[in-house]
Design a protein around this motif. Sequence first.
Motif, PDB file in Angstrom:
ATOM      1  N   ALA A 195       0.986  -1.071  -0.209  1.00  0.00           N
ATOM      2  CA  ALA A 195       0.122  -0.006  -0.059  1.00  0.00           C
ATOM      3  C   ALA A 195       0.982   1.230   0.096  1.00  0.00           C
ATOM      4  O   ALA A 195       2.167   1.213   0.323  1.00  0.00           O
ATOM      5  N   GLY A 196       0.238   2.479  -0.084  1.00  0.00           N
ATOM      6  CA  GLY A 196       1.178   3.479  -0.296  1.00  0.00           C
ATOM      7  C   GLY A 196       1.992   3.616  -1.586  1.00  0.00           C
ATOM      8  O   GLY A 196       1.706   2.688  -2.814  1.00  0.00           O
ATOM      9  N   ARG A 197       2.794   4.526  -1.634  1.00  0.00           N
ATOM     10  CA  ARG A 197       3.778   4.660  -2.980  1.00  0.00           C
ATOM     11  C   ARG A 197       5.024   4.939  -2.587  1.00  0.00           C
ATOM     12  O   ARG A 197       5.402   5.542  -1.645  1.00  0.00           O
ATOM     13  N   GLY A 198       5.921   4.391  -3.427  1.00  0.00           N
ATOM     14  CA  GLY A 198       7.289   4.588  -3.468  1.00  0.00           C
ATOM     15  C   GLY A 198       8.041   4.406  -2.381  1.00  0.00           C
ATOM     16  O   GLY A 198       7.717   3.263  -1.764  1.00  0.00           O
ATOM     17  N   PHE A 199       8.659   5.189  -1.589  1.00  0.00           N
ATOM     18  CA  PHE A 199       9.454   4.959  -0.564  1.00  0.00           C
ATOM     19  C   PHE A 199       8.660   4.578   0.487  1.00  0.00           C
ATOM     20  O   PHE A 199       9.303   3.750   1.514  1.00  0.00           O
ATOM     21  N   ASN A 201       5.963   2.801   0.435  1.00  0.00           N
ATOM     22  CA  ASN A 201       5.056   1.430   0.243  1.00  0.00           C
ATOM     23  C   ASN A 201       5.273   0.533   1.666  1.00  0.00           C
ATOM     24  O   ASN A 201       6.393   0.543   2.208  1.00  0.00           O
TER      25      ASN A 201
END
Lengths: 930, 557
Positions: A195-199, A201
């Motif tokens: 879940a979330g994005r990029g770093f 995550n």
Amino acid sequence: MHKQISDIELAMIEKGELDLKVGYINDEAYTMTEGETVLSFVRRYFNMDEVPTLCDAPNLEAFGSCRVCSVEVALEKGGKRKTMASCHTPASEGMFIYTNSPKIQRLRKNLVELVLTDHPLDCLTCEVNGNCELQTVAAQVGIRDVRYPKGKTHLHYEKDMSHPYMTSDLSKCINCYRCVRACDEVQGQFVLSMAGRGFDNKIVKGSDVSFKDSDCVSCGACAQACPTSAISDIFQSKAINATETTRTVCTYCGVGCNLEVSSKNGEVLSIQAPYDAEVNQGHTCLKGRYAFKFYDHPERLRKPLIKKNGEFKEVEWDEAYDFIVNKLNKIKEEDGPDAIAGISSSRCTNEENYLMQKFIRAVVGTNNIDGCARVCHSPTALGMQRTFGTGAATNSIEDIKHTDMMMVIGANPTKAHPVTGAKLKQAAMKGTKLIVIDPYRTEIARYADFHLQLRPGTNVAVLNMMLYYIIMDELVDQKFVQNRTSGYDDFVKSIHHLDIEKLEKVSGVDRNLVREAAHAYATAPNAMSFHGLGVTEHSQGTFTVMQIAQLAMVTGNIGRPGVGVNPLRGQNNVQGSADMGVQPHQGAGYMDYTQPGITNIYEDYYGVDMPTKMGLKIPEMFDESIAGKLRAMWIIGEDVAQTDPNTQHVVKALSSLDILIVQELFMTETAKLADVVLPGASFLEKSGTFTNGERRIQRVNKVVDPVGDAKVDGQIIIDVMNRMGYAQPDYDAEGMLKEIAGIVPFFKGATWAGLAENGLQWPVAEDGTDTQILHEKEFKIGKGRFYYFDWRESEEVETHGKEYPFILTTVRELEHYNCGAMTRRTANVEILKEDFLVINPADAKAKNIADGDMVCMTSERGKVDVRARVSEDVKQGVLSSTFHFPDIMLNNITSNVSDSEAMCPEYKVVSVDIRKSKGVHKHQPTTALV
Amino acid sequence: MSKNISHLSGREGKALEFNLFEEYGIVANEIGTVDKKKSEELAKHFLVGDANTFGATSFYDFLKEENKGKRAYVCNGSACLCAGTQNGVKEELSKHMKAEEIGHMTCLGRCHETGAFHLDGENYSAKSSEEIAQIFKDGERREDEYIVGSNCADPILTRDFPGVDKYYRLLEDCFAKGREVALEEMKLSGLRGRGGAGFPMGMKWEFCKNAEADQKFIVCNADEGDPGAYSDRYLLEKQVHSVLFGMMVGGFIIGADKGVLYIRAEYPESVRITEQAIEELKSAGWLGDNIKGSGFNFNFKVIKAAGAYICGEETALLSSIEGQRPEVRVRPPFPAQEGLFRKPTVVNNVETLASVHYILSKGGEHFKNIGRGRSTGTKLVCLDSFFNKPGLYEVEMGTPMSEVVNDLGGGFKQEVKAIQVGGPLGGIVPTTHIDKLSLDFESYAENGFLLGHAGVVSIPKDFPMVQYLEHLFEFTSVESCGKCFPCRLGSRRGWEMLEKARTEGFKIDRQLMDDLLEALEDGSLCALGGGLPLGIKNALKHFHEELSPYFTEPVTA
């Protein structure tokens, strides 16, 4: 180990004299396989360390996230090199691969250094210290220090210890997605995601809930997949504490998962699933992986017990043996051997089952031997023998990969056969067509193209409709029918006369839906069927099995990959126990002992006169006991008092015996009624073989000694055999297998060494060649046979349907196994604590029952109180429940009706009525067992 | 990237009618985010896990919980950054709403005027506080204005639209001649993808045409996320039929009956206009089954994105449409083999598609002779607000860069030290190098830069290069899908070091920076992590003096 190509071979390839594809690894030539990746190409010739990886796993698809597997690739010698991730780059002919160039070494080191900027440096206290893939790769690429200044990290993530088995500590997570992919690609449960994005995550369970609150089925695939300890389990399965690992086979269902058991100082620490297991490829379920702590549970029986004045007293083995032998000899003298009967256990090994039937037949001198197959798949064995000649799965589970159509009838594989269930679900999700015929909306029914949600007890009606449409709409494989079957013409005549309208009405399934499903099955290039107890545990169980076999024959779905009739066998060794002769009408190897020639074979082999009178089936044993004709029973590892239908009747039968001997792990409901209780050994405590549902004979290896004074079951039987005057050498798996191979025709080439790690599928020819697919050229009985059967209403419904308008159908839950004697003594009980009754919302509303209420359910036989779960998984008028818990004792209300042919009880159709319980808010243990 | 979810999301072939990703947007439109209840309902419907819908929605700027309640988004793209308009806009907006109602969007495609922001679903750009006050006062939408020019004798992308029937008549001709003929023309034209990679379009279509499947798709990648570029926006808003026509021809050639336009949510006007144009086509009988009796069926679907730059990467875009997390997939399989819902799919950039009509009407041979060498045709160039004549220009491939900058753009308004061409993953070209370049793929590559989509962002003399590099790392870090290790971790660490160097006097280990750039360039799964180092390396080389105080001495190899 480097199988390079020689210069001569290379020259031959260049001249076109040798047809091999060549690639170059670090400038040396090797042969490559069509379609493989650079990583698999390199790893085939070098050890695993040649190209390190972090996100790759043996049972997962290439993902390409860690990039640590990067190599340099040039298309010609000295050509321009490009850095490529080897895990998802196809190996192509003439490729030059450089696995460890300075650039690659630098890249790997720089990548792992980045990973370590966000990873705790507490290796020495970490549970996977010494078995952490990150630690290994970091050491391998030579990381000395992290040069980056301190930045943002995720080291503050808290541990999740909410679940009875699964744990997580995401501060250790390296975001390789292996857990997410395992949950998706292996189990198909989708509990985990990033879940979330990029770093930022982060792995989440469900909508970012705890393991406990998620839909996790505790298969442990994620924990095994995790390269660190970010996801693990309470047994710390990846820790290196164990001093020994033993490969063996699971004791629960008929899938036959291979397990790798870690132990130390005679104690089992944890269980993992080996990736190279042909049956389960690194996967297993929560029963196989985690539900093993029953084995040294305080309640394990550790000493033989004799009931004196109504109380069990611990005794030594000799006393118990003397007691048994005296009693049996006395009864035999007085009333003959037929006053004695045995029920063997499908939980035990082939060798033990073979011994038990040998004991009953050759030592006691009666054919009164039966096993749990009676109450599960006896109609399968009988029905398939009648149509094909062999009562076993025609194909292998592997065939799911090759089929275009799966038809699942009366089975809930994701609960009862979880690893096969997961494979079926995986195939269905990826587009393999699926027909489900079941009164219950099972998990896989949600993924089905057709769900024929019939009324319980109408399988024959629906299958006749399918046969009707296939025949009337001219979808029959005429060539197959002509060349390989008999009795078709008469069969077709009967099919023509079917009253479809009536069948539609009784089954409650729309005829157009049946027709579409029939067409889909008949027109699929390869169609495969699977069935379970929802087929067999009916008064027309054997007929239904025969119809399934006939569906396969009319459509020509026999004798090649991806087709056939495949019963999902229930217990780990139920196939094996029948193979070994644990059934009253056939001896070891399914030979009809009433035929003189066959009697001689057995007599020569066993060296004694053999009984030829037909033995008793389990229900007959009970009847004969109540009638006073049967005086002694020896029951191994089966809790008939809890699991056989109509409890009062069973209890009465067992109580009427002169002597009841029960060989068990625990003081089950049946054991409580015994005169002698013998402590047997669990699967972790003995060696032998189990045969799974696809006829695969696999080696079971002892991990620890039996607890207390408990003994290997086979040895117990041998001890009594010897004391009753029959010389049988002490129990030794290899030796016993040799004896079996000498009498069971399809075991001829089975040897302990030959079975190796992954076992062999019978028939095993003398040279050790095994058989994945039966009936390729012809059936065991020559031509396959057609028989027509009319649908008939169950006697239960006919007799009691008016007074008891609901139909109860009994089912199983994932967490528990049958009577639950084992699983209830593990943390599985923290996940599922009780039996419950599934009620359609409309019915619940009409009866003023809310979800969670206690419901009083009555039948002609008695009543039980059970908690309601209101759900649309059953249609109106249908109820379903389990019988895993003795405090509910659901079988107090199930019926005596059984399959007309094989006497398998009709657990699936019970006429009942329900009302909200009066003043009952929790379990009221029934007192029927006093 | 889950094969299972691709299949589940695309079950029964109705996935574009009731689309998981679109449902997220509908829910977010109603309640400002996708809450757990809705997310779990959708998961149940599509037979996937709660984690999957939660994981997917938490990825997008306009779906995630944290951005619930945001009314305004200030553009933080490179052009607005260099123009220094962001703080002023934010300050002004905060007079009208709470600070927590203001967020960021990366590039609204108004680089020609800057001062851009998004308010209640519409885009604006404002130069002064009065302008913003006026917007709040009258609430009227104000279209931006920019020059559309060309130096071409016969413009291809900026020519006038003659009306639907006249324009689409060519399609009937195409049907009559058959797909092979049309494909041959396309291959002959030498048209290369305008999305950045420059892959020959005819070849891509041919791969997909040859793939066997019961269903295929053509997808238009209109997720123009690169700061500095607004050419796709122009084409969708001013020349939408050229794009739709291109997709229909593509569908005809490859055997797809469905065309999906994935348009970024930051361009609400583009979405509206495209949808209108599709309606127009439908009512004129150019869509549906058996179009004009040809036997060819075709329909469009517009998917509005939800705020994630990575969706411009074609495989992430496909996963996005499927309702999965838009994470970059490994190749092979290529989309032409296994794309949307695991069916063969062509993904084309807006500008690439817009040339199809011209090619088919004038012939591939004719088109091939326009441009320079392997860079055939024309190219749209976007110039930002530092130019005297900011706007969008169509130029023939191979046009000297000085002509673009000085003649068409009219030179710079103030002193500019470098231009970044091709977005944040493009090269940083010192103004002293402009004379050496011509506008085509080869010239840029040979000189160590990248043409990309040719959007131009100017870096003024007084703008610290260290801050610009920090911006590039930050942009990558914020937009990284986080799948591959180098991009997820490396962009963050690079950002942190540059920020520390700029604000705390920290000196960056030059060897470490080189190692980081090498790991990003060689190790990254896609062009986001892989492309970031180009501009950084250009700057380290060409602005060595300005940057050296922030670094330790370079370690010689």
